[in-house]
Design an enzyme around this catalytic site. Sequence first.
Site, PDB file in Angstrom:
ATOM      1  N   THR A   1       1.139  -1.322   0.135  1.00  0.00           N
ATOM      2  CA  THR A   1       0.228  -0.714  -0.533  1.00  0.00           C
ATOM      3  C   THR A   1       1.090   1.059  -0.012  1.00  0.00           C
ATOM      4  O   THR A   1       0.566   1.825   0.160  1.00  0.00           O
ATOM      5  CB  THR A   1      -1.262   0.064   0.930  1.00  0.00           C
ATOM      6  OG1 THR A   1       0.116  -0.949   2.376  1.00  0.00           O
ATOM      7  CG2 THR A   1      -2.380  -1.147   1.065  1.00  0.00           C
ATOM      8  N   GLU A   2       2.134   1.266  -0.033  1.00  0.00           N
ATOM      9  CA  GLU A   2       3.362   2.766   0.113  1.00  0.00           C
ATOM     10  C   GLU A   2       2.887   3.596  -1.182  1.00  0.00           C
ATOM     11  O   GLU A   2       2.828   4.606  -0.729  1.00  0.00           O
ATOM     12  CB  GLU A   2       4.289   1.770  -0.156  1.00  0.00           C
ATOM     13  CG  GLU A   2       5.164   1.169   0.588  1.00  0.00           C
ATOM     14  CD  GLU A   2       4.554  -0.308   0.593  1.00  0.00           C
ATOM     15  OE1 GLU A   2       5.327  -1.350   0.821  1.00  0.00           O
ATOM     16  OE2 GLU A   2       3.452  -0.345  -0.627  1.00  0.00           O
ATOM     17  N   VAL A   3       1.930   3.264  -1.872  1.00  0.00           N
ATOM     18  CA  VAL A   3       1.931   4.448  -3.291  1.00  0.00           C
ATOM     19  C   VAL A   3       1.077   5.581  -2.947  1.00  0.00           C
ATOM     20  O   VAL A   3       0.450   6.199  -3.222  1.00  0.00           O
ATOM     21  CB  VAL A   3       1.645   3.900  -4.720  1.00  0.00           C
ATOM     22  CG1 VAL A   3       2.884   3.257  -5.197  1.00  0.00           C
ATOM     23  CG2 VAL A   3       0.456   2.344  -4.522  1.00  0.00           C
ATOM     24  N   ARG A   4      -0.028   4.467  -1.910  1.00  0.00           N
ATOM     25  CA  ARG A   4      -1.325   5.185  -1.443  1.00  0.00           C
ATOM     26  C   ARG A   4      -0.797   6.605  -0.142  1.00  0.00           C
ATOM     27  O   ARG A   4      -1.570   7.055   0.299  1.00  0.00           O
ATOM     28  CB  ARG A   4      -2.469   4.133  -0.331  1.00  0.00           C
ATOM     29  CG  ARG A   4      -2.808   3.518  -1.861  1.00  0.00           C
ATOM     30  CD  ARG A   4      -4.342   2.529  -1.213  1.00  0.00           C
ATOM     31  NE  ARG A   4      -4.643   1.883  -2.395  1.00  0.00           N
ATOM     32  CZ  ARG A   4      -5.609   1.290  -2.719  1.00  0.00           C
ATOM     33  NH1 ARG A   4      -6.781   0.919  -1.439  1.00  0.00           N
ATOM     34  NH2 ARG A   4      -6.410   0.130  -4.050  1.00  0.00           N
TER      35      ARG A   4
ATOM     36  N   PHE B   1       4.785   6.799  -0.446  1.00  0.00           N
ATOM     37  CA  PHE B   1       5.898   6.315  -0.458  1.00  0.00           C
ATOM     38  C   PHE B   1       6.200   4.835  -1.797  1.00  0.00           C
ATOM     39  O   PHE B   1       5.436   5.242  -2.353  1.00  0.00           O
ATOM     40  CB  PHE B   1       5.129   4.985   1.234  1.00  0.00           C
ATOM     41  CG  PHE B   1       6.612   4.964   1.353  1.00  0.00           C
ATOM     42  CD1 PHE B   1       7.758   6.095   2.182  1.00  0.00           C
ATOM     43  CD2 PHE B   1       7.053   3.947   1.823  1.00  0.00           C
ATOM     44  CE1 PHE B   1       8.778   5.850   2.839  1.00  0.00           C
ATOM     45  CE2 PHE B   1       8.409   3.839   2.483  1.00  0.00           C
ATOM     46  CZ  PHE B   1       8.972   4.465   3.509  1.00  0.00           C
TER      47      PHE B   1
END
Length: 260
Positions: free
Chosen positions: A136-139, A142
Amino acid sequence: MEKMNFVEYTVKDRVATIMLNRPDKRNALNEQVVSELKQAFQKAATDSDAKVVVLAARGAAFCAGADLAYLQQLQKNTFEENLADSNHLKELFYQIYTHPKVVIAKIQGHAIAGGCGLATVCDFSFAVEQAQFGYTEVRIGFIPAIVKVFLLRKLGEGKAKELLLSGDLISAQDAREMGLINWVVKEDELDSSVAEFARKLVRKNSGQSMQFTKQMIARVQSMSLEEGLAHAAEQNAKGRASDDCQKGISAFLNKEKPSW
C-alpha cells in the site's frame, strides 16, 4: 542471544520459530523490530539444533508494515539517515531470501506493506483464509522500493506492477493464485499444516541439499544462460562430494532411508 523485546526465538523438533511479538501495534516494523529480526535470523543460521525456520506472529495481524511513529521520524531524517534506514530493511530481506535454511511464513492475519514484504522473501508461506495482502506504499506517497526487487523475481513484471502500482489489498486466495503465497488453510488448521510441512522437510530432505538449492536459485537468475549452467555444473560437482550426498546415495543403493 540477548533478550529481545519484540521478537521471540525458540526451537522445537529441529524447527526454529521466530515470532513477532508486538500485537498491540499489529507487529508493525521499526528500527528495533528489524534489528531483532536480523538477530534472530542470524541465530537460526548458525543454530545446529534448527534445520528449518518458521516466521510467525502473535495477535490479529501478521505485520502491518512500518508503524506511525516510525513514519513520522522518517520525515525528519536526512538523506543519509534515510539511506542507512533503508539499508537496514534491505539487509533483513536479503538475509531471509539468502538464508542457509528454508524459511516458512506462518501468516495468521493481514500482511501489509513491509509485512507483505516479509512474506514475499520467505521460501514458503501458509496463510489463513481471512488474511489480506498488499503493498500500500503508493497510497501514502511512499515507494515499495526494496520489496520490488524480490517481487519481480517471484511474480514477474506484470503481476508485480498489478500489486505495486495499484496499492490494492488482495485476499489470501487471490495471493495464492497469483503465486505470492503457497497455501491457504482454515484458521484452526494453520498450526498443524505448518508443523506437518516443517516436519516433512526436516525428516525427508537433506539440509545441505536444500541450502545449496536455495542459494543457487538466488544466484543464477542474475547470470547469463552460459554463466548459470557453468555455475550449476560446478555446484553439482561440489554437491556430489558432500557428506549428505555420500550418505544419501549409500542409503539409496542399500535400499535404506537416510536419516537426516
